[in-house]
Design an enzyme around this catalytic site. Sequence first.
Site, mmCIF file in Angstrom:
data_model
loop_
_atom_site.group_PDB
_atom_site.id
_atom_site.type_symbol
_atom_site.label_atom_id
_atom_site.label_comp_id
_atom_site.label_asym_id
_atom_site.label_seq_id
_atom_site.Cartn_x
_atom_site.Cartn_y
_atom_site.Cartn_z
ATOM 1 N N PRO A 33 34.218 44.369 47.535
ATOM 2 C CA PRO A 33 34.184 45.397 46.487
ATOM 3 C C PRO A 33 35.513 45.459 45.722
ATOM 4 O O PRO A 33 36.578 45.359 46.313
ATOM 5 C CB PRO A 33 33.965 46.690 47.277
ATOM 6 N N GLY A 34 35.414 45.606 44.426
ATOM 7 C CA GLY A 34 36.605 45.801 43.600
ATOM 8 C C GLY A 34 36.502 47.145 42.894
ATOM 9 O O GLY A 34 37.197 48.110 43.222
ATOM 10 N N ARG A 35 35.559 47.201 41.950
ATOM 11 C CA ARG A 35 35.329 48.402 41.153
ATOM 12 C C ARG A 35 35.166 49.661 42.020
ATOM 13 O O ARG A 35 35.724 50.715 41.712
ATOM 14 C CB ARG A 35 34.051 48.186 40.341
ATOM 15 N N CYS A 37 42.504 48.101 14.792
ATOM 16 C CA CYS A 37 41.875 47.738 13.524
ATOM 17 C C CYS A 37 40.551 47.033 13.740
ATOM 18 O O CYS A 37 40.381 45.867 13.389
ATOM 19 C CB CYS A 37 42.825 46.870 12.726
HETATM 20 C C1 LIG Z 1 34.388 40.290 40.416
HETATM 21 C C2 LIG Z 1 34.110 39.835 41.770
HETATM 22 C C3 LIG Z 1 34.061 40.753 42.815
HETATM 23 C C4 LIG Z 1 34.226 42.223 42.624
HETATM 24 O O1 LIG Z 1 33.235 42.774 41.842
HETATM 25 P P1 LIG Z 1 33.158 44.379 41.668
HETATM 26 O O2 LIG Z 1 32.049 44.578 40.700
HETATM 27 O O3 LIG Z 1 34.471 44.812 41.118
HETATM 28 O O4 LIG Z 1 32.901 44.947 43.016
HETATM 29 C C5 LIG Z 1 33.830 40.264 44.072
HETATM 30 N N1 LIG Z 1 33.676 38.945 44.308
HETATM 31 C C6 LIG Z 1 33.724 38.030 43.314
HETATM 32 C C7 LIG Z 1 33.554 36.601 43.618
HETATM 33 C C8 LIG Z 1 33.939 38.438 42.023
HETATM 34 O O5 LIG Z 1 33.976 37.534 41.044
#
Ligand SMILES: *Cc1c(COP(=O)(O)O)cnc(C)c1O
Length: 455
Positions: free
Chosen positions: A309-311, A383
Amino acid sequence: MSVRSAAPTGALEQIVWPRTARRRDDGVVEIAGIGLDEIAERFGTPAYIIDEADVRSRARAYREAFARAFAAIGTQADVYYAGKAFLSSHVAQWVTEEGLRLDVCSGGELAIAKKAGVPGENIGMHGNNKGVAEIDDALAYGVGRIVVDSFEEIDRVADAAARHGITAPVMIRVKLGVEAHTHEFIATAHEDQKFGFSAADGQIGDAVARVLARPELHLLGFHSHIGSQIFESAGFKEAATRLIALQLQVAKEHGVELPELDLGGGFGIAYLPSDAPLDPAEMATQLAGIVREACQNADVAVPRVSIEPGRSIVGPGGVTLYRVGTVKPVQASDDLVRTYVSVDGGMSDNARPALYQADYHAALANRGGSDELTPTRIVGKHCESGDIVVRDIDFPSDTRDGDLVVVAATGAYCRALASQYNHVPRPPVIAVADGDARVLLRRETIDDLLALEGE
Ligand SMILES: *Cc1c(COP(=O)(O)O)cnc(C)c1O
């Protein structure tokens, strides 16, 4: 045209805001006990603000939920924070302290991870075109795994491992034809996209054979990432079933039991009050059930599982604070006058509305504002007519020059995607915790921009 707010004046819809955000009795929004008016005073606007407690609590929730759910099916689960969502050495330290690992996808992200002191074995490296120097750096630092994405890269990583005199742990990125998001630009598991080896034309089998033929490589398993901003587990179910089938095939053809499986990231968050994301405990329980069932059906041992997870770690805890400059009524159609509120940032600090037509929610931050609301579009100072911050929102009709506007859920993919378009320097990132504010990334200055110019 105006509408009345159903909620009390300026009430915050908690689901989109950082956990410590609230509107004080004097109308000012505070996060972690600090008023946003004070943040604006001390650090200027625009500014990204990140609620440390929120980020840490979400990281912890993922680790605990996945550990528990996967222990219940007899295996381990590792949570890798996808650093591309937002990475600074502080954030890398926070997630490490909360027991997460870290995904990086470039030499630059790896450099931040090193600066933060993230142990190499806790780092995974991704990317569809990692350079030889990046692979060398990663192996020199002892990363725990490299996700290979092409035949060239299998050879590059194997050659680099030979140079370093080590065995490199690798995973094979596969595309399974599973799409878990409707938006083409941020879905990454279509067949017609750049990531991974394709199941359709036998590439995956060839990649496995190629990796197994190189003694410098240790194959951990398959990796799949099916999209972004996912609210349901159905796509993961389809992906996991196909991944387990691939594992079974490898066991049959090569007599190798792959010990790991990565299901990727993409867990959705609430950008709008109407969004209803799954919580980590629910997602973990569902994914564990899916993996167990797929393994049972295929009669293979349950592998160690990872997610990325990132987001959903940094998104909800971040907001962007802007100052209002101009307010302009625009006859949008015969029966709609829309108020255009221009703020002092825009697409350079949040590219997502322009890139993905992403929607955001916002509030007045320095006061509650009138309880009469008016259809409003919050726009930036760039712009481009596509320079939109919040496309459609009913906003206090007395919004004026000098007010502060705070936009919710900007912790992920905003600073990370920021540009200096129009030579607008990038805003600082301010962390707030327990009544304290500190700079994670300072504001860029025009001198920083001038310093890039050649003689
Ligand atoms: C972007 C990405 C993530 C994270 O995705 P989220 O939508 O931010 O959770 C995880 N694994 C891979 C390989 C990604 O490209």
